[in-house]
Design a protein around this motif. Structure first.
Motif, PDB file in Angstrom:
ATOM      1  N   VAL A  27       0.879  -1.155  -0.022  1.00 39.47           N
ATOM      2  CA  VAL A  27       0.042  -0.077  -0.057  1.00 39.47           C
ATOM      3  C   VAL A  27       0.851   1.328   0.020  1.00 39.47           C
ATOM      4  O   VAL A  27       0.627   2.117  -0.663  1.00 39.47           O
ATOM      5  CB  VAL A  27      -0.965   0.038   1.046  1.00 39.47           C
ATOM      6  CG1 VAL A  27      -1.863   1.273   1.186  1.00 39.47           C
ATOM      7  CG2 VAL A  27      -1.817  -1.132   1.028  1.00 39.47           C
ATOM      8  N   LEU A  28       2.053   1.356   1.017  1.00 36.53           N
ATOM      9  CA  LEU A  28       2.794   2.459   0.844  1.00 36.53           C
ATOM     10  C   LEU A  28       3.319   2.646  -0.694  1.00 36.53           C
ATOM     11  O   LEU A  28       3.474   3.724  -1.100  1.00 36.53           O
ATOM     12  CB  LEU A  28       3.889   2.064   1.706  1.00 36.53           C
ATOM     13  CG  LEU A  28       3.805   2.247   3.330  1.00 36.53           C
ATOM     14  CD1 LEU A  28       4.896   1.676   4.099  1.00 36.53           C
ATOM     15  CD2 LEU A  28       3.373   3.727   3.741  1.00 36.53           C
ATOM     16  N   ALA A  29       3.955   1.480  -1.488  1.00 36.26           N
ATOM     17  CA  ALA A  29       4.528   1.625  -2.876  1.00 36.26           C
ATOM     18  C   ALA A  29       3.442   2.311  -3.565  1.00 36.26           C
ATOM     19  O   ALA A  29       3.734   2.947  -4.515  1.00 36.26           O
ATOM     20  CB  ALA A  29       5.021   0.120  -2.934  1.00 36.26           C
ATOM     21  N   GLN A  30       2.333   1.445  -3.430  1.00 40.96           N
ATOM     22  CA  GLN A  30       1.099   1.828  -4.522  1.00 40.96           C
ATOM     23  C   GLN A  30       0.687   3.110  -4.549  1.00 40.96           C
ATOM     24  O   GLN A  30       0.890   4.126  -5.457  1.00 40.96           O
ATOM     25  CB  GLN A  30      -0.050   0.851  -4.157  1.00 40.96           C
ATOM     26  CG  GLN A  30      -1.305   1.316  -5.209  1.00 40.96           C
ATOM     27  CD  GLN A  30      -2.469   0.390  -4.659  1.00 40.96           C
ATOM     28  OE1 GLN A  30      -2.469  -0.928  -4.683  1.00 40.96           O
ATOM     29  NE2 GLN A  30      -3.332   1.125  -4.440  1.00 40.96           N
ATOM     30  N   TYR A  31       0.483   3.668  -3.248  1.00 42.57           N
ATOM     31  CA  TYR A  31       0.081   5.231  -3.400  1.00 42.57           C
ATOM     32  C   TYR A  31       0.911   6.318  -3.434  1.00 42.57           C
ATOM     33  O   TYR A  31       0.864   7.441  -3.615  1.00 42.57           O
ATOM     34  CB  TYR A  31      -0.821   5.476  -1.851  1.00 42.57           C
ATOM     35  CG  TYR A  31      -2.188   4.932  -1.845  1.00 42.57           C
ATOM     36  CD1 TYR A  31      -3.342   5.282  -2.405  1.00 42.57           C
ATOM     37  CD2 TYR A  31      -2.267   3.340  -1.569  1.00 42.57           C
ATOM     38  CE1 TYR A  31      -4.495   4.863  -2.531  1.00 42.57           C
ATOM     39  CE2 TYR A  31      -3.758   2.847  -1.720  1.00 42.57           C
ATOM     40  CZ  TYR A  31      -4.876   3.546  -2.022  1.00 42.57           C
ATOM     41  OH  TYR A  31      -5.905   3.212  -2.205  1.00 42.57           O
ATOM     42  N   GLY A  32       2.355   5.971  -2.972  1.00 42.22           N
ATOM     43  CA  GLY A  32       3.416   6.769  -3.084  1.00 42.22           C
ATOM     44  C   GLY A  32       3.906   6.957  -4.599  1.00 42.22           C
ATOM     45  O   GLY A  32       4.113   8.152  -4.974  1.00 42.22           O
ATOM     46  N   MET A  33       3.688   5.679  -5.325  1.00 45.63           N
ATOM     47  CA  MET A  33       4.005   5.807  -6.729  1.00 45.63           C
ATOM     48  C   MET A  33       2.769   6.619  -7.571  1.00 45.63           C
ATOM     49  O   MET A  33       3.066   7.412  -8.531  1.00 45.63           O
ATOM     50  CB  MET A  33       4.095   4.309  -7.257  1.00 45.63           C
ATOM     51  CG  MET A  33       4.151   4.312  -8.642  1.00 45.63           C
ATOM     52  SD  MET A  33       4.390   2.751  -9.619  1.00 45.63           S
ATOM     53  CE  MET A  33       2.785   1.994  -9.285  1.00 45.63           C
ATOM     54  N   MET A  34       1.599   6.463  -7.108  1.00 39.76           N
ATOM     55  CA  MET A  34       0.478   7.326  -7.634  1.00 39.76           C
ATOM     56  C   MET A  34       0.492   8.781  -7.482  1.00 39.76           C
ATOM     57  O   MET A  34       0.354   9.549  -8.370  1.00 39.76           O
ATOM     58  CB  MET A  34      -0.810   6.769  -7.402  1.00 39.76           C
ATOM     59  CG  MET A  34      -0.946   4.974  -7.922  1.00 39.76           C
ATOM     60  SD  MET A  34      -0.633   4.884  -9.564  1.00 39.76           S
ATOM     61  CE  MET A  34      -1.379   5.947 -10.515  1.00 39.76           C
ATOM     62  N   ILE A  35       0.807   9.337  -6.320  1.00 44.95           N
ATOM     63  CA  ILE A  35       0.947  10.852  -5.898  1.00 44.95           C
ATOM     64  C   ILE A  35       2.173  11.174  -6.843  1.00 44.95           C
ATOM     65  O   ILE A  35       1.909  12.409  -7.404  1.00 44.95           O
ATOM     66  CB  ILE A  35       1.144  10.857  -4.589  1.00 44.95           C
ATOM     67  CG1 ILE A  35       1.116  12.506  -4.453  1.00 44.95           C
ATOM     68  CG2 ILE A  35       2.911  10.521  -4.167  1.00 44.95           C
ATOM     69  CD1 ILE A  35      -0.307  13.133  -4.529  1.00 44.95           C
ATOM     70  N   ILE A  36       3.237  10.687  -7.121  1.00 46.76           N
ATOM     71  CA  ILE A  36       4.262  10.999  -8.214  1.00 46.76           C
ATOM     72  C   ILE A  36       3.870  10.985  -9.578  1.00 46.76           C
ATOM     73  O   ILE A  36       4.304  11.989 -10.296  1.00 46.76           O
ATOM     74  CB  ILE A  36       5.478  10.250  -7.699  1.00 46.76           C
ATOM     75  CG1 ILE A  36       5.853  10.544  -6.422  1.00 46.76           C
ATOM     76  CG2 ILE A  36       6.831  10.578  -8.724  1.00 46.76           C
ATOM     77  CD1 ILE A  36       6.140  11.664  -5.794  1.00 46.76           C
ATOM     78  N   LEU A  37       3.072  10.190  -9.961  1.00 44.00           N
ATOM     79  CA  LEU A  37       2.617   9.919 -11.358  1.00 44.00           C
ATOM     80  C   LEU A  37       1.658  11.040 -11.508  1.00 44.00           C
ATOM     81  O   LEU A  37       1.827  11.742 -12.392  1.00 44.00           O
ATOM     82  CB  LEU A  37       1.665   8.594 -11.735  1.00 44.00           C
ATOM     83  CG  LEU A  37       2.391   7.399 -11.819  1.00 44.00           C
ATOM     84  CD1 LEU A  37       1.281   6.247 -12.086  1.00 44.00           C
ATOM     85  CD2 LEU A  37       3.147   7.513 -13.132  1.00 44.00           C
ATOM     86  N   GLY A  38       0.738  11.672 -10.670  1.00 49.82           N
ATOM     87  CA  GLY A  38      -0.289  12.779 -10.829  1.00 49.82           C
ATOM     88  C   GLY A  38       0.975  14.092 -10.825  1.00 49.82           C
ATOM     89  O   GLY A  38       0.674  14.986 -11.759  1.00 49.82           O
ATOM     90  N   TRP A  39       2.017  14.158  -9.882  1.00 49.00           N
ATOM     91  CA  TRP A  39       2.755  15.305 -10.044  1.00 49.00           C
ATOM     92  C   TRP A  39       3.799  15.509 -11.346  1.00 49.00           C
ATOM     93  O   TRP A  39       3.555  16.472 -11.824  1.00 49.00           O
ATOM     94  CB  TRP A  39       3.794  15.326  -8.811  1.00 49.00           C
ATOM     95  CG  TRP A  39       4.875  16.274  -8.584  1.00 49.00           C
ATOM     96  CD1 TRP A  39       6.159  16.255  -8.888  1.00 49.00           C
ATOM     97  CD2 TRP A  39       4.838  17.681  -8.204  1.00 49.00           C
ATOM     98  NE1 TRP A  39       6.870  17.228  -8.657  1.00 49.00           N
ATOM     99  CE2 TRP A  39       6.010  18.182  -8.396  1.00 49.00           C
ATOM    100  CE3 TRP A  39       3.385  18.485  -7.773  1.00 49.00           C
ATOM    101  CZ2 TRP A  39       6.083  19.820  -7.944  1.00 49.00           C
ATOM    102  CZ3 TRP A  39       3.670  19.556  -7.574  1.00 49.00           C
ATOM    103  CH2 TRP A  39       4.764  20.349  -7.731  1.00 49.00           C
ATOM    104  N   GLN A  40       4.189  14.270 -11.799  1.00 49.03           N
ATOM    105  CA  GLN A  40       4.932  14.471 -12.875  1.00 49.03           C
ATOM    106  C   GLN A  40       4.081  14.711 -14.163  1.00 49.03           C
ATOM    107  O   GLN A  40       4.443  15.495 -15.065  1.00 49.03           O
ATOM    108  CB  GLN A  40       5.427  13.113 -13.168  1.00 49.03           C
ATOM    109  CG  GLN A  40       6.882  12.964 -12.614  1.00 49.03           C
ATOM    110  CD  GLN A  40       7.684  11.556 -13.129  1.00 49.03           C
ATOM    111  OE1 GLN A  40       7.104  10.722 -13.260  1.00 49.03           O
ATOM    112  NE2 GLN A  40       9.114  11.785 -13.285  1.00 49.03           N
ATOM    113  N   ALA A  41       2.983  14.101 -14.243  1.00 51.63           N
ATOM    114  CA  ALA A  41       1.808  14.438 -15.223  1.00 51.63           C
ATOM    115  C   ALA A  41       1.536  15.774 -15.384  1.00 51.63           C
ATOM    116  O   ALA A  41       1.407  16.477 -16.134  1.00 51.63           O
ATOM    117  CB  ALA A  41       0.577  13.462 -15.126  1.00 51.63           C
ATOM    118  N   TYR A  42       1.217  16.244 -14.174  1.00 47.05           N
ATOM    119  CA  TYR A  42       0.873  17.833 -14.037  1.00 47.05           C
ATOM    120  C   TYR A  42       1.801  18.604 -14.367  1.00 47.05           C
ATOM    121  O   TYR A  42       1.617  19.703 -15.478  1.00 47.05           O
ATOM    122  CB  TYR A  42       0.314  17.883 -12.652  1.00 47.05           C
ATOM    123  CG  TYR A  42      -0.168  19.588 -12.271  1.00 47.05           C
ATOM    124  CD1 TYR A  42      -1.589  19.826 -12.894  1.00 47.05           C
ATOM    125  CD2 TYR A  42       0.607  20.474 -11.926  1.00 47.05           C
ATOM    126  CE1 TYR A  42      -1.843  21.101 -12.913  1.00 47.05           C
ATOM    127  CE2 TYR A  42       0.039  21.708 -11.863  1.00 47.05           C
ATOM    128  CZ  TYR A  42      -1.233  22.009 -12.225  1.00 47.05           C
ATOM    129  OH  TYR A  42      -1.823  23.369 -12.078  1.00 47.05           O
TER     130      TYR A  42
END
Length: 434
Positions: A27-42
């Motif tokens: 869960v740490l890995a999954q949600y940590g990865m997704m917040i960075i995906l959003g930050w990079q995409a933005y």
């Protein structure tokens, strides 16, 4: 000779300890990865788009994760009820570790792009579609029935703490080195896979071969629809969090409203984790036992109020806006922890083991709808009316939904404890009368 006393706590069982380690790391890995995906995409989108256009890209990422879950939910629940849940989890964790490693390499080499990010989001959504029901249905198989309620509570706490602390971990790792955030996620998925490999054989309900698989998939929907308490807890979270998606717009607030950058994004993302962690710690000493339905309704209303408060930081002086925003997110995380604790406990304790995979898949679908589809809704709404109006309006919507659900489902309002007989457990007639 006196027989040795049986273990009275879930942590006395090695399989359950390995399960918790794996669940937390995943869960740490999954949600940590997704917040960075959003930050990079933005940030990539902001190089060529306006704030509204870039916010819409966050909506696309949420949609890319949700669609696989939506279409695969009937299949994944049936798979979790008919095949070894350990191996389902192991295979999906390996896939997630590879996806995170690919993102780390792409970021390090400098060729990460919006199409790649969207493609990885689809892979993550597909892996989660199979992983979630298997993980959720596995926990009750690892401990005897006498300690099952405590095991469910601990598992719920671990999941919620990881899902809220994960984005903070990802934000801080990205601030240190962008590719390192994904490398850390890949390593955590690897640890989760190793923990799952340590879990030995566990009992699983016998396969039902008397009826067609499609009929068995329909049974999962029928059971949830027929048990109004389960239906109420699942759908309340669905609609409330779907509307109040403040965390989905944290990249927008960090860059263009509060102007705090990636380091500030880590602080904002950490705040809900602090609230959830403190609440989980309180539950470990003072577990919730009475008036669980009213407390869930109250926590969702508080979640909406905290969302409104965070949205209003856009109107405050910069000298205090970040502090108020962090405080609001701490309260938001605490309220969410209460809601998830009650929902997961009620759903698991009111579901027969033979149905847990299918019911867990439906529960996961609503969680994903509230989170990933909520991200899509928040991103697209922010593109239309602006991020501030989207956050504040979502908080108001969550409060109104809670008031309506309290009236629509009196079973939830009247729920006194987690004990099924006290709440009116309904039998699974579909399983008993094929």
């Amino acid at each position: 000779m006196t027989a040795a006393p049986s273990p009275r706590h879930p942590l006395h069982f090695s399989n359950f300890r390995a399960y918790l380690v794996g669940r937390l790391c995943a869960v740490l890995a999954q949600y940590g990865m997704m917040i960075i995906l959003g930050w990079q995409a933005y940030n990539i989108a902001r190089e060529t788009m306006t704030t509204s256009g870039a916010a819409a890209q966050l909506g696309l990422i949420g949609l890319a994760q949700f669609l696989p879950l939506f279409f695969l939910t009937p299949v994944t629940g049936w798979v979790a009820d008919h095949y070894d849940r350990r191996w389902i989890s192991r295979i999906t964790l390996a896939l997630l570790a590879i996806a995170a490693g690919l993102l780390a390499f792409a970021t390090y080499e400098g060729w990460v792009s919006l199409p790649l990010i969207l493609g990885i989001a689809v892979i993550v959504g597909t892996a989660r579609a199979f992983n979630g029901p298997a993980y959720g249905a596995l926990a009750p198989n690892l401990v005897p029935p006498a300690v099952l309620p405590n095991a469910i509570a601990i598992s719920s706490v671990v999941w919620q703490a990881g899902s809220i602390a994960g984005p903070a971990l990802g934000g801080y790792a990205y601030a240190a080195t962008p590719w390192g955030a994904y490398a850390l996620a890949s390593a955590l998925f690897g640890v989760a896979l190793g923990a799952m490999m340590l879990i030995g054989p566990v009992p699983q309900p016998p396969r039902d071969t008397s009826r067609h698989p499609i009929r068995q998939m329909i049974d999962g929907f029928a059971y949830v629809r027929g048990n109004r308490l389960v239906l109420a807890t699942i759908t309340l979270d669905l609609f409330a969090v779907l509307l109040a998606g403040a965390t989905a717009l944290l990249p927008v607030y960090a860059r263009d409203i509060l102007h705090v950058g990636s380091a500030g994004l880590g602080h904002l993302a950490a705040a809900p984790g602090i609230g959830a962690g403190l609440t989980a710690l309180w539950f470990s000493f003072r577990p919730m036992k009475t008036n669980v339905g009213v407390k869930m309704l109250g926590s969702v209303m508080l979640f909406g109020l905290a969302t409104i408060a965070f949205g209003c930081t856009a109107f405050l002086p910069r000298s205090i806006a970040i502090e108020v925003g962090i405080a609001a997110l701490v309260v938001l995380g605490s309220a969410d922890m209460v809601s998830v604790f009650v929902r997961q406990s009620l759903v698991q304790l009111h579901t027969p083991d033979a149905m847990r995979g299918r019911v867990s898949s439906l529960s996961q679908l609503t969680i994903s709808a509230s989170n990933e589809l909520g991200e899509a809704e928040s991103g697209f709404l922010a593109a239309l009316v602006g991020p501030v109006a989207a956050v504040i309006g979502g908080g108001v919507g969550a409060i109104l939904i809670t008031l309506y659900w309290a009236r629509l489902f009196p079973e939830l309002r009247l729920a006194r404890s987690f004990d099924p007989p006290d709440i009116g457990r309904e039998e699974n007639s579909q399983e008993k009368n094929p």
